[in-house]
Motif scaffolding. Structure first.
Motif, short mmCIF file in Angstrom:
data_model
loop_
_atom_site.label_atom_id
_atom_site.label_comp_id
_atom_site.label_asym_id
_atom_site.label_seq_id
_atom_site.Cartn_x
_atom_site.Cartn_y
_atom_site.Cartn_z
N ILE A 1 24.56 63.80 2.39
CA ILE A 1 25.36 63.03 1.45
C ILE A 1 26.54 62.48 2.24
O ILE A 1 27.30 63.24 2.86
CB ILE A 1 25.87 63.89 0.27
CG1 ILE A 1 24.69 64.48 -0.52
CG2 ILE A 1 26.77 63.06 -0.64
CD1 ILE A 1 25.10 65.46 -1.60
N ASP A 2 26.68 61.15 2.24
CA ASP A 2 27.75 60.52 3.00
C ASP A 2 27.90 59.08 2.49
O ASP A 2 27.23 58.70 1.52
CB ASP A 2 27.44 60.54 4.50
CG ASP A 2 28.69 60.68 5.36
OD1 ASP A 2 29.66 59.94 5.11
OD2 ASP A 2 28.68 61.50 6.29
N ASP A 3 28.70 58.28 3.15
CA ASP A 3 28.85 56.89 2.74
C ASP A 3 27.61 56.10 3.16
O ASP A 3 26.80 56.54 3.98
CB ASP A 3 30.13 56.26 3.32
CG ASP A 3 30.15 56.26 4.84
OD1 ASP A 3 29.31 55.57 5.45
OD2 ASP A 3 31.01 56.96 5.41
N MET A 4 27.47 54.92 2.58
CA MET A 4 26.26 54.11 2.77
C MET A 4 26.02 53.77 4.24
O MET A 4 24.87 53.81 4.71
CB MET A 4 26.38 52.82 1.95
CG MET A 4 25.11 52.02 1.90
SD MET A 4 25.25 50.46 0.98
CE MET A 4 26.17 50.92 -0.46
N GLU A 5 27.06 53.45 4.97
CA GLU A 5 26.89 53.09 6.38
C GLU A 5 26.39 54.27 7.21
O GLU A 5 25.51 54.12 8.07
CB GLU A 5 28.21 52.55 6.96
CG GLU A 5 28.66 51.24 6.35
CD GLU A 5 29.28 51.38 4.95
OE1 GLU A 5 29.74 52.49 4.58
OE2 GLU A 5 29.25 50.38 4.21
N THR A 6 26.92 55.45 6.95
CA THR A 6 26.50 56.65 7.67
C THR A 6 25.05 56.99 7.33
O THR A 6 24.27 57.34 8.23
CB THR A 6 27.44 57.82 7.36
OG1 THR A 6 28.77 57.45 7.73
CG2 THR A 6 27.03 59.08 8.10
N ILE A 7 24.69 56.88 6.07
CA ILE A 7 23.30 57.13 5.66
C ILE A 7 22.38 56.16 6.40
O ILE A 7 21.31 56.55 6.90
CB ILE A 7 23.13 57.01 4.13
CG1 ILE A 7 23.91 58.10 3.41
CG2 ILE A 7 21.65 57.03 3.74
CD1 ILE A 7 23.47 59.53 3.66
N GLY A 8 22.78 54.89 6.52
CA GLY A 8 21.98 53.91 7.24
C GLY A 8 21.77 54.28 8.70
O GLY A 8 20.69 54.06 9.25
N ARG A 9 22.77 54.85 9.33
CA ARG A 9 22.63 55.29 10.73
C ARG A 9 21.83 56.59 10.84
O ARG A 9 21.18 56.83 11.85
CB ARG A 9 24.02 55.47 11.36
CG ARG A 9 24.76 54.16 11.58
CD ARG A 9 26.01 54.31 12.44
NE ARG A 9 26.87 55.43 12.10
CZ ARG A 9 27.85 55.39 11.19
NH1 ARG A 9 28.09 54.27 10.52
NH2 ARG A 9 28.60 56.46 10.96
N ALA A 10 21.88 57.43 9.82
CA ALA A 10 21.19 58.71 9.85
C ALA A 10 19.69 58.58 9.58
O ALA A 10 18.89 59.39 10.08
CB ALA A 10 21.81 59.67 8.83
N LEU A 11 19.29 57.58 8.82
CA LEU A 11 17.88 57.42 8.44
C LEU A 11 16.95 57.38 9.65
O LEU A 11 15.95 58.12 9.68
CB LEU A 11 17.70 56.19 7.56
CG LEU A 11 16.27 55.88 7.12
CD1 LEU A 11 15.67 57.03 6.35
CD2 LEU A 11 16.27 54.61 6.28
N PRO A 12 17.23 56.61 10.70
CA PRO A 12 16.32 56.62 11.85
C PRO A 12 16.25 57.98 12.55
O PRO A 12 15.19 58.35 13.07
CB PRO A 12 16.89 55.56 12.79
CG PRO A 12 17.80 54.72 11.98
CD PRO A 12 18.26 55.58 10.84
N VAL A 13 17.35 58.71 12.54
CA VAL A 13 17.34 60.05 13.16
C VAL A 13 16.40 60.96 12.37
O VAL A 13 15.57 61.67 12.96
CB VAL A 13 18.77 60.64 13.21
CG1 VAL A 13 18.74 62.09 13.70
CG2 VAL A 13 19.66 59.78 14.10
N LEU A 14 16.51 60.94 11.05
CA LEU A 14 15.61 61.76 10.24
C LEU A 14 14.17 61.34 10.46
O LEU A 14 13.28 62.19 10.64
CB LEU A 14 15.98 61.66 8.76
CG LEU A 14 15.10 62.45 7.80
CD1 LEU A 14 15.05 63.94 8.14
CD2 LEU A 14 15.57 62.25 6.36
N MET A 15 13.90 60.05 10.50
CA MET A 15 12.54 59.56 10.66
C MET A 15 11.93 59.97 12.00
O MET A 15 10.72 60.17 12.10
CB MET A 15 12.47 58.05 10.48
CG MET A 15 12.76 57.59 9.06
SD MET A 15 11.82 58.46 7.78
CE MET A 15 10.15 58.08 8.25
N GLN A 16 12.75 60.13 13.03
CA GLN A 16 12.25 60.58 14.34
C GLN A 16 11.73 62.01 14.28
O GLN A 16 10.88 62.39 15.09
CB GLN A 16 13.35 60.49 15.40
CG GLN A 16 13.69 59.09 15.81
CD GLN A 16 14.89 59.05 16.75
OE1 GLN A 16 15.59 60.04 16.93
NE2 GLN A 16 15.11 57.90 17.36
#
Length: 169
Positions: free
Chosen positions: A122-137
């Motif tokens: 849970i974080d701001d929209m920009e941080t979630i956008g940067r975290a998504l590729p990390v999770l997908m890896q």
């Protein structure tokens, strides 16, 4: 901060806790810490209750756990909640998972229709956008198993009850 509500959660088995933690830990190692509640088992929220409903929520938790057998949950999706502030992994909807949740409540969860998911960040929209590729890896579909119910008060977190699913349904 004073407690404000109770949440009934479906916890994954210990083996799946470890497997899901690999996704969560990858986000943490990459610097994504978020504001999600620390120290909880990975879970799917099933219902919320007012603080005044604690006795009824405890009785319901025990009754549902005695009624239901462990539930399979095929976690095959990653998503972001509307508003872009919650990154999650989600199981497929299934009759067993839907029946478990329906046995816990007839009202929307926090005012919204129920969407089974396990919060990763849970974080701001920009941080979630940067975290998504990390999770997908690190994400891979997982045939998970829910084997217990867990009732807590929030905030701060107060553990109320954890009970194994022992029924036949």
């Amino acid at each position: 901060m004073a407690e404000t509500f109770l949440t009934l959660m479906a916890d994954y088995c210990e083996e799946d806790q470890r497997r899901i933690s690999q996704w969560y830990d990858a986000l943490q190692r990459a610097g994504f810490t978020g504001t999600q509640t620390p120290g909880l088992n990975h879970h799917i929220s099933l219902a919320t209750f007012g603080l005044e409903e604690e006795e009824a929520a405890v009785a319901l938790t025990k009754a549902v756990a005695a009624r239901f057998a462990p539930v399979e949950a095929a976690i095959r999706h990653v998503g972001v909640m509307p508003g872009g502030k919650v990154l999650f992994a989600a199981p497929d909807m299934s009759p067993a998972l839907t029946a478990l949740q329906a046995a816990c409540t007839t009202r929307p969860l926090n005012g919204y229709p129920w969407l089974p998911h396990t919060t990763m960040l849970i974080d701001d929209m920009e941080t979630i956008g940067r975290a998504l590729p990390v999770l997908m890896q690190h994400f891979a579909p997982l045939a998970a198993r829910i084997d217990r119910l867990h009732l807590c008060a929030f905030w701060p977190t107060r553990e109320i009850l954890t009970v194994e699913l022992t029924g036949r349904e």
